[in-house]
Design a protein around this motif. Structure first.
Motif, PDB file in Angstrom:
ATOM      1  N   SER A 131       0.822  -1.213   0.000  1.00 29.41           N
ATOM      2  CA  SER A 131       0.000   0.000   0.000  1.00 29.41           C
ATOM      3  C   SER A 131       0.852   1.258   0.000  1.00 29.41           C
ATOM      4  O   SER A 131       0.525   2.240  -0.679  1.00 29.41           O
ATOM      5  CB  SER A 131      -0.929   0.011   1.216  1.00 29.41           C
ATOM      6  N   ALA A 132       1.947   1.243   0.746  1.00 26.30           N
ATOM      7  CA  ALA A 132       2.814   2.423   0.802  1.00 26.30           C
ATOM      8  C   ALA A 132       3.352   2.762  -0.585  1.00 26.30           C
ATOM      9  O   ALA A 132       3.280   3.919  -1.037  1.00 26.30           O
ATOM     10  CB  ALA A 132       3.955   2.180   1.781  1.00 26.30           C
ATOM     11  N   SER A 133       3.885   1.752  -1.280  1.00 25.71           N
ATOM     12  CA  SER A 133       4.410   2.010  -2.629  1.00 25.71           C
ATOM     13  C   SER A 133       3.293   2.404  -3.587  1.00 25.71           C
ATOM     14  O   SER A 133       3.468   3.281  -4.444  1.00 25.71           O
ATOM     15  CB  SER A 133       5.139   0.764  -3.152  1.00 25.71           C
ATOM     16  N   LEU A 134       2.138   1.759  -3.459  1.00 23.82           N
ATOM     17  CA  LEU A 134       1.016   2.066  -4.347  1.00 23.82           C
ATOM     18  C   LEU A 134       0.583   3.518  -4.194  1.00 23.82           C
ATOM     19  O   LEU A 134       0.277   4.192  -5.191  1.00 23.82           O
ATOM     20  CB  LEU A 134      -0.152   1.129  -4.051  1.00 23.82           C
ATOM     21  N   ILE A 135       0.535   4.022  -2.985  1.00 19.98           N
ATOM     22  CA  ILE A 135       0.144   5.418  -2.763  1.00 19.98           C
ATOM     23  C   ILE A 135       1.077   6.354  -3.520  1.00 19.98           C
ATOM     24  O   ILE A 135       0.642   7.333  -4.150  1.00 19.98           O
ATOM     25  CB  ILE A 135       0.133   5.734  -1.259  1.00 19.98           C
ATOM     26  N   TYR A 136       2.361   6.062  -3.473  1.00 16.92           N
ATOM     27  CA  TYR A 136       3.321   6.891  -4.218  1.00 16.92           C
ATOM     28  C   TYR A 136       3.097   6.765  -5.723  1.00 16.92           C
ATOM     29  O   TYR A 136       3.011   7.774  -6.440  1.00 16.92           O
ATOM     30  CB  TYR A 136       4.757   6.495  -3.860  1.00 16.92           C
ATOM     31  N   PHE A 137       2.977   5.546  -6.213  1.00 12.90           N
ATOM     32  CA  PHE A 137       2.792   5.345  -7.645  1.00 12.90           C
ATOM     33  C   PHE A 137       1.514   6.027  -8.133  1.00 12.90           C
ATOM     34  O   PHE A 137       1.488   6.641  -9.204  1.00 12.90           O
ATOM     35  CB  PHE A 137       2.743   3.851  -7.974  1.00 12.90           C
ATOM     36  N   GLN A 138       0.443   5.927  -7.362  1.00 15.23           N
ATOM     37  CA  GLN A 138      -0.820   6.564  -7.749  1.00 15.23           C
ATOM     38  C   GLN A 138      -0.667   8.085  -7.801  1.00 15.23           C
ATOM     39  O   GLN A 138      -1.258   8.738  -8.676  1.00 15.23           O
ATOM     40  CB  GLN A 138      -1.924   6.186  -6.758  1.00 15.23           C
ATOM     41  N   SER A 139       0.102   8.644  -6.883  1.00 17.53           N
ATOM     42  CA  SER A 139       0.275  10.097  -6.860  1.00 17.53           C
ATOM     43  C   SER A 139       0.946  10.591  -8.131  1.00 17.53           C
ATOM     44  O   SER A 139       0.618  11.685  -8.626  1.00 17.53           O
ATOM     45  CB  SER A 139       1.092  10.518  -5.629  1.00 17.53           C
ATOM     46  N   VAL A 140       1.880   9.820  -8.655  1.00 17.42           N
ATOM     47  CA  VAL A 140       2.537  10.202  -9.909  1.00 17.42           C
ATOM     48  C   VAL A 140       1.625   9.912 -11.092  1.00 17.42           C
ATOM     49  O   VAL A 140       1.471  10.735 -12.005  1.00 17.42           O
ATOM     50  CB  VAL A 140       3.880   9.462 -10.062  1.00 17.42           C
ATOM     51  N   ARG A 141       1.000   8.743 -11.090  1.00 19.27           N
ATOM     52  CA  ARG A 141       0.107   8.365 -12.193  1.00 19.27           C
ATOM     53  C   ARG A 141      -1.005   9.384 -12.398  1.00 19.27           C
ATOM     54  O   ARG A 141      -1.387   9.692 -13.534  1.00 19.27           O
ATOM     55  CB  ARG A 141      -0.492   6.993 -11.910  1.00 19.27           C
ATOM     56  N   ASP A 142      -1.541   9.905 -11.297  1.00 25.71           N
ATOM     57  CA  ASP A 142      -2.678  10.807 -11.369  1.00 25.71           C
ATOM     58  C   ASP A 142      -2.275  12.275 -11.462  1.00 25.71           C
ATOM     59  O   ASP A 142      -3.148  13.159 -11.449  1.00 25.71           O
ATOM     60  CB  ASP A 142      -3.583  10.599 -10.143  1.00 25.71           C
ATOM     61  N   SER A 143      -0.991  12.545 -11.560  1.00 23.38           N
ATOM     62  CA  SER A 143      -0.509  13.920 -11.651  1.00 23.38           C
ATOM     63  C   SER A 143      -0.789  14.493 -13.039  1.00 23.38           C
ATOM     64  O   SER A 143      -1.069  13.760 -13.996  1.00 23.38           O
ATOM     65  CB  SER A 143       0.992  13.979 -11.364  1.00 23.38           C
ATOM     66  N   ASP A 144      -0.712  15.812 -13.155  1.00 24.64           N
ATOM     67  CA  ASP A 144      -0.938  16.459 -14.451  1.00 24.64           C
ATOM     68  C   ASP A 144       0.039  15.955 -15.505  1.00 24.64           C
ATOM     69  O   ASP A 144      -0.316  15.831 -16.687  1.00 24.64           O
ATOM     70  CB  ASP A 144      -0.797  17.980 -14.303  1.00 24.64           C
ATOM     71  N   GLU A 145       1.259  15.630 -15.087  1.00 23.52           N
ATOM     72  CA  GLU A 145       2.277  15.182 -16.028  1.00 23.52           C
ATOM     73  C   GLU A 145       1.936  13.832 -16.639  1.00 23.52           C
ATOM     74  O   GLU A 145       2.268  13.570 -17.801  1.00 23.52           O
ATOM     75  CB  GLU A 145       3.637  15.094 -15.320  1.00 23.52           C
ATOM     76  N   CYS A 146       1.250  12.969 -15.877  1.00 23.41           N
ATOM     77  CA  CYS A 146       1.083  11.582 -16.307  1.00 23.41           C
ATOM     78  C   CYS A 146      -0.355  11.147 -16.563  1.00 23.41           C
ATOM     79  O   CYS A 146      -0.569  10.048 -17.086  1.00 23.41           O
ATOM     80  CB  CYS A 146       1.702  10.644 -15.266  1.00 23.41           C
ATOM     81  N   LYS A 147      -1.329  11.956 -16.210  1.00 26.06           N
ATOM     82  CA  LYS A 147      -2.713  11.470 -16.257  1.00 26.06           C
ATOM     83  C   LYS A 147      -3.212  11.170 -17.663  1.00 26.06           C
ATOM     84  O   LYS A 147      -4.212  10.462 -17.828  1.00 26.06           O
ATOM     85  CB  LYS A 147      -3.642  12.468 -15.574  1.00 26.06           C
ATOM     86  N   GLU A 148      -2.513  11.668 -18.702  1.00 28.65           N
ATOM     87  CA  GLU A 148      -2.949  11.420 -20.076  1.00 28.65           C
ATOM     88  C   GLU A 148      -2.153  10.316 -20.770  1.00 28.65           C
ATOM     89  O   GLU A 148      -2.368  10.043 -21.945  1.00 28.65           O
ATOM     90  CB  GLU A 148      -2.844  12.713 -20.897  1.00 28.65           C
ATOM     91  N   ILE A 149      -1.218   9.684 -20.068  1.00 28.49           N
ATOM     92  CA  ILE A 149      -0.404   8.638 -20.686  1.00 28.49           C
ATOM     93  C   ILE A 149      -0.662   7.302 -19.998  1.00 28.49           C
ATOM     94  O   ILE A 149      -1.095   7.262 -18.840  1.00 28.49           O
ATOM     95  CB  ILE A 149       1.104   8.980 -20.642  1.00 28.49           C
ATOM     96  N   PRO A 150      -0.413   6.173 -20.690  1.00 29.10           N
ATOM     97  CA  PRO A 150      -0.615   4.856 -20.052  1.00 29.10           C
ATOM     98  C   PRO A 150       0.308   4.677 -18.854  1.00 29.10           C
ATOM     99  O   PRO A 150       1.381   5.298 -18.766  1.00 29.10           O
ATOM    100  CB  PRO A 150      -0.270   3.871 -21.180  1.00 29.10           C
ATOM    101  N   ALA A 151      -0.100   3.801 -17.947  1.00 22.98           N
ATOM    102  CA  ALA A 151       0.699   3.532 -16.748  1.00 22.98           C
ATOM    103  C   ALA A 151       0.798   2.027 -16.522  1.00 22.98           C
ATOM    104  O   ALA A 151      -0.199   1.306 -16.636  1.00 22.98           O
ATOM    105  CB  ALA A 151       0.087   4.204 -15.521  1.00 22.98           C
TER     106      ALA A 151
END
Length: 322
Positions: free
Chosen positions: A112-132
């Motif tokens: 869960s700890a790592s997932l929270i970090y990964f989700q924060s980047v995935r859902d950021s403006d920089e990444c929200k429009e690209i595949p993850a």
């Protein structure tokens, strides 16, 4: 990271070359920081393509006793060279993250700890429009699968390198030991008293790379903790019973001579997963560490297969988006 003047170990696996200079020579930019989660603080790293925008986000998780630096980062560096934004976090209890060294008595919390970090980047403006994508190596594959179960709809695909879903017989924790230590009402959970069965020697085929990996100053060299082995056994059994819940595209690769994580891990996932798009690659005679520990020609073959797989899925997703 400054080197210890009393140590003969260089600050990085490539030697004494300054980090910025090395990463630039590899065609990537690099940064690191700490990220606070409800379960503890994580040390995180990012590798970006130097001369292009990122085609997709790939979130990497390392294996038992390792960290996101040293030789593990050959994986995220390679993906960044191919045009992917690569991020990774030292698992709790590993590297420069919080936690008792290599104690994973609660894998739900670790994942869960790592997932929270990964989700924060995935859902950021920089990444929200690209595949993850999620990528897990060895025990990191176990953590990655748990992340996917916690967040099954947030990822375009999964990638595994020698994942730990099935513990080989010689590596399995003794039921008698676990029972006896369990009778101590949790007092023995953090004790580092379980046999380690010489895991590093079983993982690395190339003797020169074995020397480099063994010199990692952040590698855990103690024996496994009681709670860690108990929890790995439990979670492996849970994942085996839930392979059919995997529905997203995935690639899993494994060496047939892997003595640390059973090749059946990848075979059973491939056979039992519900995914329509699934790929299994088995490499005859290769050991556990397919990218960091094999001779260069073997590592390059594995990397080429990984690149072919992710390029094809990202191309397909981008075409659909158009």
């Amino acid at each position: 990271m400054a080197s210890d003047p009393n140590s003969t170990t260089p600050p990085n696996f490539w030697g004494d070359t300054p980090e910025e200079e090395y990463y630039t020579s590899q065609g990537v930019t690099h940064s690191s920081s700490y990220f606070t989660t409800p379960h503890g603080r994580l040390f995180t790293q990012t590798w970006k393509p130097l001369s292009s925008s990122s085609r997709a986000l790939v979130c990497f998780t390392h294996g038992y006793g390792s960290d996101t630096g040293w030789l593990f980062q050959k994986l995220p560096i390679a993906f960044a060279q191919w045009g992917y934004l690569s991020i990774a976090a030292d698992l709790l209890g590993h590297g420069r993250s919080d936690g008792l060294r290599c104690y994973m008595g609660d894998m739900n919390k670790v994942a869960s700890a790592s997932l929270i970090y990964f989700q924060s980047v995935r859902d950021s403006d920089e990444c929200k429009e690209i595949p993850a994508f999620l990528f897990g190596e060895s025990m990191g594959g176990l953590a990655t699968m748990m992340m996917h179960f916690l967040d099954p709809n947030g990822w375009s695909g999964l990638m595994f390198s020698a994942p730990l879903f099935v513990i080989p017989e010689p590596m399995k924790p003794s039921r008698v030991r676990l029972f006896l230590y369990g009778m101590l009402m949790g007092l023995a959970d953090t004790w580092a008293v379980m046999p380690d069965n010489k895991m590093v020697g079983k993982a690395i085929k190339d003797p020169e790379k074995l020397k480099i990996i063994a010199s990692n100053p952040r590698r855990y060299t103690g024996t496994p903790r009681v709670g860690t082995m108990r929890e790995l056994k439990r979670v492996c059994e849970y994942i085996q019973a839930n392979f059919d819940k995997v529905k997203v595209p995935f690639l899993t690769v494994h060496g047939t001579a892997d003595g640390v994580t059973a090749p059946e891990s990848s075979k059973w996932l491939y056979e039992k997963a519900s995914s329509e798009d699934k790929t299994l690659k088995l490499y005859e005679g290769m050991y556990h560490s397919l990218v960091q520990g094999e001779p260069d020609e073997n590592s390059e073959r594995v990397l080429a297969d990984m690149r072919e797989w992710i390029d094809a899925r990202v191309d397909k997703l981008q075409n659909v988006k158009k």
